[in-house]
Scaffold this motif. Structure first.
Motif, PDB file in Angstrom:
ATOM      1  N   PRO A   1       0.941  -1.297   0.144  1.00  0.00           N
ATOM      2  CA  PRO A   1      -0.121   0.070   0.182  1.00  0.00           C
ATOM      3  C   PRO A   1       0.688   1.196  -0.065  1.00  0.00           C
ATOM      4  O   PRO A   1       1.899   1.313   0.584  1.00  0.00           O
ATOM      5  N   ALA A   2       0.077   2.426  -0.808  1.00  0.00           N
ATOM      6  CA  ALA A   2       0.824   3.621  -0.518  1.00  0.00           C
ATOM      7  C   ALA A   2       0.259   4.268   0.770  1.00  0.00           C
ATOM      8  O   ALA A   2      -0.912   4.323   0.803  1.00  0.00           O
ATOM      9  N   GLN A   3       1.117   4.845   1.663  1.00  0.00           N
ATOM     10  CA  GLN A   3       0.438   5.402   2.939  1.00  0.00           C
ATOM     11  C   GLN A   3       1.319   6.582   3.428  1.00  0.00           C
ATOM     12  O   GLN A   3       2.627   6.726   3.084  1.00  0.00           O
ATOM     13  N   VAL A   4       0.860   7.480   4.093  1.00  0.00           N
ATOM     14  CA  VAL A   4       1.200   8.815   4.616  1.00  0.00           C
ATOM     15  C   VAL A   4       1.869   8.389   6.048  1.00  0.00           C
ATOM     16  O   VAL A   4       0.934   7.695   6.901  1.00  0.00           O
ATOM     17  N   VAL A   5       3.180   8.412   6.236  1.00  0.00           N
ATOM     18  CA  VAL A   5       3.862   8.222   7.729  1.00  0.00           C
ATOM     19  C   VAL A   5       4.688   9.223   7.915  1.00  0.00           C
ATOM     20  O   VAL A   5       5.166   9.792   7.140  1.00  0.00           O
ATOM     21  N   SER A   6       4.640   9.716   9.266  1.00  0.00           N
ATOM     22  CA  SER A   6       5.625  10.888   9.935  1.00  0.00           C
ATOM     23  C   SER A   6       6.011  10.497  10.985  1.00  0.00           C
ATOM     24  O   SER A   6       5.529   9.752  11.860  1.00  0.00           O
ATOM     25  N   THR A   7       7.373  10.872  10.954  1.00  0.00           N
ATOM     26  CA  THR A   7       8.176  11.024  12.399  1.00  0.00           C
ATOM     27  C   THR A   7       8.601  12.544  12.752  1.00  0.00           C
ATOM     28  O   THR A   7       9.572  12.981  13.648  1.00  0.00           O
ATOM     29  N   GLY A   8       7.618  13.378  12.194  1.00  0.00           N
ATOM     30  CA  GLY A   8       8.032  14.838  12.427  1.00  0.00           C
ATOM     31  C   GLY A   8       7.728  15.677  11.183  1.00  0.00           C
ATOM     32  O   GLY A   8       7.412  16.906  11.080  1.00  0.00           O
ATOM     33  N   LEU A   9       7.830  14.880   9.994  1.00  0.00           N
ATOM     34  CA  LEU A   9       7.590  15.401   8.544  1.00  0.00           C
ATOM     35  C   LEU A   9       6.885  14.263   7.992  1.00  0.00           C
ATOM     36  O   LEU A   9       7.368  13.149   7.592  1.00  0.00           O
ATOM     37  N   PRO A  10       5.640  14.528   7.405  1.00  0.00           N
ATOM     38  CA  PRO A  10       4.611  13.497   6.741  1.00  0.00           C
ATOM     39  C   PRO A  10       5.117  13.356   5.414  1.00  0.00           C
ATOM     40  O   PRO A  10       5.197  14.319   4.488  1.00  0.00           O
ATOM     41  N   TYR A  11       5.494  12.045   4.925  1.00  0.00           N
ATOM     42  CA  TYR A  11       5.773  11.658   3.756  1.00  0.00           C
ATOM     43  C   TYR A  11       4.698  10.430   3.069  1.00  0.00           C
ATOM     44  O   TYR A  11       4.112   9.882   3.994  1.00  0.00           O
ATOM     45  N   LEU A  12       4.198  10.770   1.904  1.00  0.00           N
ATOM     46  CA  LEU A  12       3.622   9.842   1.176  1.00  0.00           C
ATOM     47  C   LEU A  12       4.674   8.818   0.573  1.00  0.00           C
ATOM     48  O   LEU A  12       5.380   8.892  -0.202  1.00  0.00           O
ATOM     49  N   LEU A  13       4.581   7.374   1.306  1.00  0.00           N
ATOM     50  CA  LEU A  13       5.328   6.457   0.837  1.00  0.00           C
ATOM     51  C   LEU A  13       4.882   5.704  -0.207  1.00  0.00           C
ATOM     52  O   LEU A  13       3.756   5.073   0.013  1.00  0.00           O
ATOM     53  N   LEU A  14       5.522   5.672  -1.417  1.00  0.00           N
ATOM     54  CA  LEU A  14       4.791   5.358  -2.565  1.00  0.00           C
ATOM     55  C   LEU A  14       5.540   4.118  -3.054  1.00  0.00           C
ATOM     56  O   LEU A  14       6.713   4.324  -3.695  1.00  0.00           O
ATOM     57  N   PRO A  15       5.322   2.744  -2.792  1.00  0.00           N
ATOM     58  CA  PRO A  15       5.899   1.724  -3.650  1.00  0.00           C
ATOM     59  C   PRO A  15       6.185   1.652  -4.960  1.00  0.00           C
ATOM     60  O   PRO A  15       5.045   1.631  -5.549  1.00  0.00           O
ATOM     61  N   VAL A  16       7.151   1.404  -5.541  1.00  0.00           N
ATOM     62  CA  VAL A  16       7.437   1.291  -6.993  1.00  0.00           C
ATOM     63  C   VAL A  16       8.296   0.153  -7.441  1.00  0.00           C
ATOM     64  O   VAL A  16       9.117  -0.121  -6.618  1.00  0.00           O
ATOM     65  N   THR A  17       8.197  -0.056  -8.779  1.00  0.00           N
ATOM     66  CA  THR A  17       9.113  -1.388  -9.154  1.00  0.00           C
ATOM     67  C   THR A  17      10.520  -0.600  -9.113  1.00  0.00           C
ATOM     68  O   THR A  17      10.688   0.652  -9.256  1.00  0.00           O
ATOM     69  N   ALA A  18      11.576  -1.657  -9.471  1.00  0.00           N
ATOM     70  CA  ALA A  18      12.645  -0.969  -9.649  1.00  0.00           C
ATOM     71  C   ALA A  18      13.100  -0.163 -10.780  1.00  0.00           C
ATOM     72  O   ALA A  18      13.858   0.865 -10.739  1.00  0.00           O
ATOM     73  N   ALA A  19      12.359  -0.788 -11.885  1.00  0.00           N
ATOM     74  CA  ALA A  19      12.422  -0.087 -13.319  1.00  0.00           C
ATOM     75  C   ALA A  19      11.785   1.309 -12.911  1.00  0.00           C
ATOM     76  O   ALA A  19      12.222   2.448 -13.462  1.00  0.00           O
ATOM     77  N   GLY A  20      10.588   1.433 -12.189  1.00  0.00           N
ATOM     78  CA  GLY A  20       9.993   2.701 -11.878  1.00  0.00           C
ATOM     79  C   GLY A  20      10.975   3.740 -11.130  1.00  0.00           C
ATOM     80  O   GLY A  20      10.614   4.791 -11.272  1.00  0.00           O
ATOM     81  N   LEU A  21      11.628   3.271 -10.144  1.00  0.00           N
ATOM     82  CA  LEU A  21      12.409   3.919  -9.168  1.00  0.00           C
ATOM     83  C   LEU A  21      13.496   4.637 -10.018  1.00  0.00           C
ATOM     84  O   LEU A  21      13.701   5.746 -10.014  1.00  0.00           O
ATOM     85  N   ALA A  22      14.095   3.766 -11.288  1.00  0.00           N
ATOM     86  CA  ALA A  22      15.088   4.406 -12.051  1.00  0.00           C
ATOM     87  C   ALA A  22      14.624   5.411 -13.116  1.00  0.00           C
ATOM     88  O   ALA A  22      15.399   6.312 -13.177  1.00  0.00           O
ATOM     89  N   ALA A  23      13.449   5.257 -13.506  1.00  0.00           N
ATOM     90  CA  ALA A  23      13.014   6.074 -14.410  1.00  0.00           C
ATOM     91  C   ALA A  23      12.352   7.345 -13.729  1.00  0.00           C
ATOM     92  O   ALA A  23      11.803   8.299 -14.593  1.00  0.00           O
ATOM     93  N   ALA A  24      11.838   7.443 -12.533  1.00  0.00           N
ATOM     94  CA  ALA A  24      11.307   8.502 -11.896  1.00  0.00           C
ATOM     95  C   ALA A  24      11.809   9.812 -12.060  1.00  0.00           C
ATOM     96  O   ALA A  24      13.072  10.141 -11.959  1.00  0.00           O
TER      97      ALA A  24
END
Length: 284
Positions: free
Chosen positions: A150-173
């Motif tokens: 799942p893609a989810q918002v998580v924070s320890t002081g600054l909120p990030y949308l954590l977005l899981p992507v494929t290895a190829a998707g990370l390289a091309a982002a």
């Protein structure tokens, strides 16, 4: 006024994430802090001022665009410099008071530099995105989502949308669209793209212009998210990777303690020591 340049999450100088640290900014206005950050063109700068006890300091963090309520690599870099200036040879502990958060950092000398670890406290888990919303964010980066997680918002002081992507998707982002409004709608400040299997990620500034090399404020949320997904064990340290696509590979050590607090640490190297020439009155 003196300042230092340090490299954080770096096993050697000219690696990891660069940072400007002003160890005593008393008399400097927030406007001047912002202008100095723009002048130095680091992803972030941190400005310290001593408090009542010897190991406690107020801290303000700026990017070239804005002040941040919390940040990761500036806190670690600042603590390492404080050890250099005040910590002697033994292990030390520091307390940094940010505008909205207090952070404890442990430091020690390590090789030619330092090792610093901060306690970010427990993570706060926010909204889980549905498939359509997660796909929209992935498309904004020209990336391909990893639908196993799942893609989810998580924070320890600054909120990030954590977005899981494929290895190829990370390289091309590459961020292609403005996301300010969409992120505000889900209670997030930034998007952090993750290759879950490789424990590697990427993130950009709000305009999508500058990619961050190593993001300590995202490492904590990522660690907590991985434990919540059953990918890691509480109390078991592991490492995250970032910066490879910028030629500055960085290692971010993380651990979610059994009590739930998130620890983020890494090596810090001192690179340069400089002095501002104008009198303080001219800087504002």
């Amino acid at each position: 006024m003196e300042y230092w340049q340090v490299d954080v999450f770096a096993e050697r100088v000219l690696a990891g994430n660069g940072l400007a640290v002003f160890p005593d900014c008393r008399g400097l206005s927030p406007a001047a802090m912002q202008e100095l950050t723009r002048e130095l063109k680091q992803f972030e700068s941190i400005f310290l001022a001593p408090l009542d006890t010897h190991n406690a300091f107020s801290a303000r963090v700026f990017t070239v665009e804005e002040e941040l309520p919390f940040a990761g690599h500036p806190i670690l870099g600042a603590a390492a410099l404080l050890h250099q200036l005040h910590g002697g040879r033994s292990d030390a502990e520091w307390l940094l008071q940010l505008p909205e958060k207090q952070v404890r950092i442990a430091t020690r000398r390590h090789g030619k530099g330092f090792y610093a670890e901060m306690d970010q406290g427990p993570a706060e888990f926010g909204q889980v995105l549905d498939d359509a919303a997660a796909d929209t964010f992935a498309a904004a980066f020209g990336s391909e989502r990893d639908r196993r997680y799942p893609a989810q918002v998580v924070s320890t002081g600054l909120p990030y949308l954590l977005l899981p992507v494929t290895a190829a998707g990370l390289a091309a982002a590459k961020q292609r669209d403005s996301l300010d409004e969409a992120l505000a709608g889900i209670g997030a400040a930034f998007v952090f793209l993750m290759d879950v299997d490789a424990r590697e990620g990427r993130t950009w500034d709000p305009l999508g212009v500058v990619e961050d090399i190593a993001t300590g404020s995202a490492a904590g949320p990522v660690a907590a998210w991985r434990v919540a997904q059953g990918l890691e064990r509480p109390g078991q340290p592991f490492a995250l990777a970032q910066g490879r696509f910028l030629g500055r590979p960085s290692r971010l050590d993380v651990c979610v303690a059994a009590a739930g607090n998130v620890l983020v640490g890494g090596e810090v190297q001192l690179l340069a020591h400089a002095r501002l020439l104008p009198p303080l009155a001219e800087l504002g």
